[in-house]
Design a protein around this motif. Structure first.
Motif, PDB file in Angstrom:
ATOM      1  N   ASP A 134       0.832  -1.203   0.000  1.00 25.60           N
ATOM      2  CA  ASP A 134       0.000   0.000   0.000  1.00 25.60           C
ATOM      3  C   ASP A 134       0.870   1.258   0.000  1.00 25.60           C
ATOM      4  O   ASP A 134       1.910   1.305   0.670  1.00 25.60           O
ATOM      5  N   CYS A 135       0.429   2.265  -0.721  1.00 21.65           N
ATOM      6  CA  CYS A 135       1.179   3.519  -0.756  1.00 21.65           C
ATOM      7  C   CYS A 135       0.305   4.669  -0.297  1.00 21.65           C
ATOM      8  O   CYS A 135      -0.929   4.574  -0.270  1.00 21.65           O
ATOM      9  N   ALA A 136       0.963   5.763   0.064  1.00 22.51           N
ATOM     10  CA  ALA A 136       0.292   7.035   0.306  1.00 22.51           C
ATOM     11  C   ALA A 136       0.912   8.062  -0.623  1.00 22.51           C
ATOM     12  O   ALA A 136       2.133   8.097  -0.794  1.00 22.51           O
ATOM     13  N   ILE A 137       0.076   8.884  -1.241  1.00 25.17           N
ATOM     14  CA  ILE A 137       0.540   9.981  -2.079  1.00 25.17           C
ATOM     15  C   ILE A 137       0.199  11.283  -1.361  1.00 25.17           C
ATOM     16  O   ILE A 137      -0.977  11.563  -1.093  1.00 25.17           O
ATOM     17  N   ALA A 145      -3.672   5.420  -0.067  1.00 20.60           N
ATOM     18  CA  ALA A 145      -4.175   6.652   0.534  1.00 20.60           C
ATOM     19  C   ALA A 145      -3.668   7.861  -0.233  1.00 20.60           C
ATOM     20  O   ALA A 145      -2.622   7.802  -0.890  1.00 20.60           O
ATOM     21  N   VAL A 146      -4.407   8.956  -0.141  1.00 20.64           N
ATOM     22  CA  VAL A 146      -3.983  10.217  -0.747  1.00 20.64           C
ATOM     23  C   VAL A 146      -4.277  11.340   0.243  1.00 20.64           C
ATOM     24  O   VAL A 146      -5.325  11.358   0.895  1.00 20.64           O
ATOM     25  N   PHE A 147      -3.318  12.275   0.361  1.00 22.26           N
ATOM     26  CA  PHE A 147      -3.472  13.413   1.260  1.00 22.26           C
ATOM     27  C   PHE A 147      -3.405  14.698   0.448  1.00 22.26           C
ATOM     28  O   PHE A 147      -2.438  14.940  -0.274  1.00 22.26           O
ATOM     29  N   GLY A 148      -4.429  15.517   0.561  1.00 20.90           N
ATOM     30  CA  GLY A 148      -4.506  16.774  -0.174  1.00 20.90           C
ATOM     31  C   GLY A 148      -5.945  17.239  -0.247  1.00 20.90           C
ATOM     32  O   GLY A 148      -6.869  16.524   0.178  1.00 20.90           O
ATOM     33  N   TYR A 149      -6.153  18.434  -0.811  1.00 13.52           N
ATOM     34  CA  TYR A 149      -7.480  19.023  -0.785  1.00 13.52           C
ATOM     35  C   TYR A 149      -7.934  19.591  -2.132  1.00 13.52           C
ATOM     36  O   TYR A 149      -9.108  19.915  -2.281  1.00 13.52           O
ATOM     37  N   ASN A 167      -8.317   5.621   0.484  1.00 11.08           N
ATOM     38  CA  ASN A 167      -8.513   6.407   1.700  1.00 11.08           C
ATOM     39  C   ASN A 167      -8.079   7.849   1.451  1.00 11.08           C
ATOM     40  O   ASN A 167      -6.939   8.097   1.049  1.00 11.08           O
ATOM     41  N   VAL A 168      -8.972   8.792   1.657  1.00 11.59           N
ATOM     42  CA  VAL A 168      -8.703  10.203   1.412  1.00 11.59           C
ATOM     43  C   VAL A 168      -8.435  10.899   2.744  1.00 11.59           C
ATOM     44  O   VAL A 168      -9.287  10.906   3.638  1.00 11.59           O
ATOM     45  N   ASN A 169      -7.211  11.446   2.883  1.00 12.63           N
ATOM     46  CA  ASN A 169      -6.777  12.115   4.101  1.00 12.63           C
ATOM     47  C   ASN A 169      -6.941  11.224   5.336  1.00 12.63           C
ATOM     48  O   ASN A 169      -7.356  11.675   6.415  1.00 12.63           O
TER      49      ASN A 169
END
Length: 388
Positions: free
Chosen positions: A136-139, A292-296, A316-318
């Motif tokens: 699994d990765c997160a961007i 997952a991704v972090f940002g708006y 998964n968002v934030n």
């Protein structure tokens, strides 16, 4: 589901009932990292849908099952459930070779799943639910809240020593915020308390696999050989079964950590300038459990979410990757899984649809079908049937 399966419906002169009936004999095996919950996830749905179940519990983590053995003996018919403990290869191989296993419910490595399936003499009729490896990765996008994203990624990478299928195992950070992100991650990780599980406030504990520290050390040394650096002051330390939480980067595409699932307290970080870099990595990744991704920014989020949705089972968002609540389907794509586990879908996975039907142009057919209800264990709900 039971209410639907007991209802007869008439269409084109045929009255039919679709029943969800047991598949047969289920061989279930869970992992050591969640020895009780994940084992039960594989076999409880099978048991309550009427299947006969053989459960192989892991060698590391057998003790939590002892209190339930007497309960199964007391409340379930003899022979409906058998529990075995020991080496998966020694126990499961002969059972699969026997050919009378109808369903394999397995959580573990994809290499083990592949081997087990091949042992079955009639693979074409073997049903499976497989939950396997993950990378699994997160961007982390350039407009993300850096402190929040760093804290969430640390939780996603290191909780339960990172020995979770849903652990974050590769972090992609936009180059414009990478220095701040790495600094915050290292501050959090180096403040971790290391010790035994029963000590208060401990966040990193020894791993239970004897060969795991050596495997993790090899991954770190290989990444360093390909240009990476250990980024946190307390990283890269090993003592017997203890591996210190380690942040390392940047990760070369030639390093093992680029594709290999570390399944331990290592957090690989690499930066990107163009969003195509992490998305190309994701597409080429053999695994597809979650990401997952972090940002708006809606436009960038849409690009990432839409791409991830075709590659993994959950986006998964934030928020870091995780399982639950169990009302949601849990499953992966590519080499991470086949089939779905949760309270609803799993029950359906362990049954086969069977049709009981007759024509309604002859009243005797309807009467015969209604007469079956009193003596058949399968035919139910015939009261509303009418002949034409």
């Amino acid at each position: 589901m039971d209410e639907q399966s007991t209802r007869f419906e008439t269409n084109a002169g045929v009255v039919a009932q679709i029943r969800q009936l047991p598949v047969g004999v289920v061989l279930a095996s869970g992992p050591f990292n969640y020895p009780l919950n994940e084992c039960y996830t594989t076999f409880i749905p099978a048991l309550i849908t009427g299947n006969t179940v053989i459960v192989r519990i892991p060698r590391n983590g057998a003790a939590p099952h002892f209190p339930t053995l007497e309960l199964f003996k007391k409340h379930f018919p003899s022979g409906s459930i058998s529990i075995l403990s020991g080496s998966g290869r020694e126990i499961m191989t002969p059972l699969m070779e026997d050919g009378r296993i109808d369903f394999l419910a397995f959580i573990g490595r994809s290499s083990s799943a592949n081997a087990l399936v091949k042992y079955h003499p009639a693979v074409h009729r073997l049903h499976t639910i497989l939950q396997m490896d993950a990378k699994d990765c997160a961007i982390v996008l350039k407009d993300s809240d850096v402190e929040f994203a760093a804290a969430q990624c640390v939780t996603g990478a290191f909780s339960f020593n990172g020995q979770r299928c849903t652990a974050l195992k590769m972090i992609w950070v936009h180059e414009s915020i990478a220095p701040q992100f790495v600094q915050k991650v290292c501050e959090i990780v180096d403040a971790f308390k290391v010790g035994m599980p029963w000590e208060e406030g401990v966040q990193i504990t020894p791993v239970c696999e004897s060969g795991k520290p050596a495997e993790l050390k090899d991954l770190l040394e290989d990444a360093i050989k390909h240009g990476a650096h250990i980024l946190n002051a307390q990283g890269g330390r090993f003592s017997k079964s203890l591996a210190s939480p380690t942040v390392i980067g940047p990760i070369s595409q030639h390093a093992k950590l680029w594709t290999h699932e570390q399944f331990g307290p290592i957090m690989p970080i690499t930066s990107f300038s163009d969003l195509s870099e992490p998305l190309d990595w994701l597409a080429q990744n053999h695994f597809g459990l979650q990401s997952a991704v972090f940002g708006y920014d809606p436009q960038e989020l849409a690009t990432v979410v839409d791409t991830m949705a075709f590659q993994v089972g959950r986006v998964n968002v934030n928020a870091p990757d995780k399982r639950g609540p169990d009302t949601l389907p849990f499953g992966g794509k590519k080499d991470s899984g086949m089939g779905v586990m949760n309270a609803k879908e799993a029950v359906r996975e362990f049954t086969l649809e069977t049709v009981i039907a007759t024509t309604v142009n002859d009243p005797r057919n309807v009467k015969a079908l209604q007469g079956l209800e009193g003596v058949s264990r399968v035919v139910k709900g015939t009261a509303g049937i009418k002949s034409e």
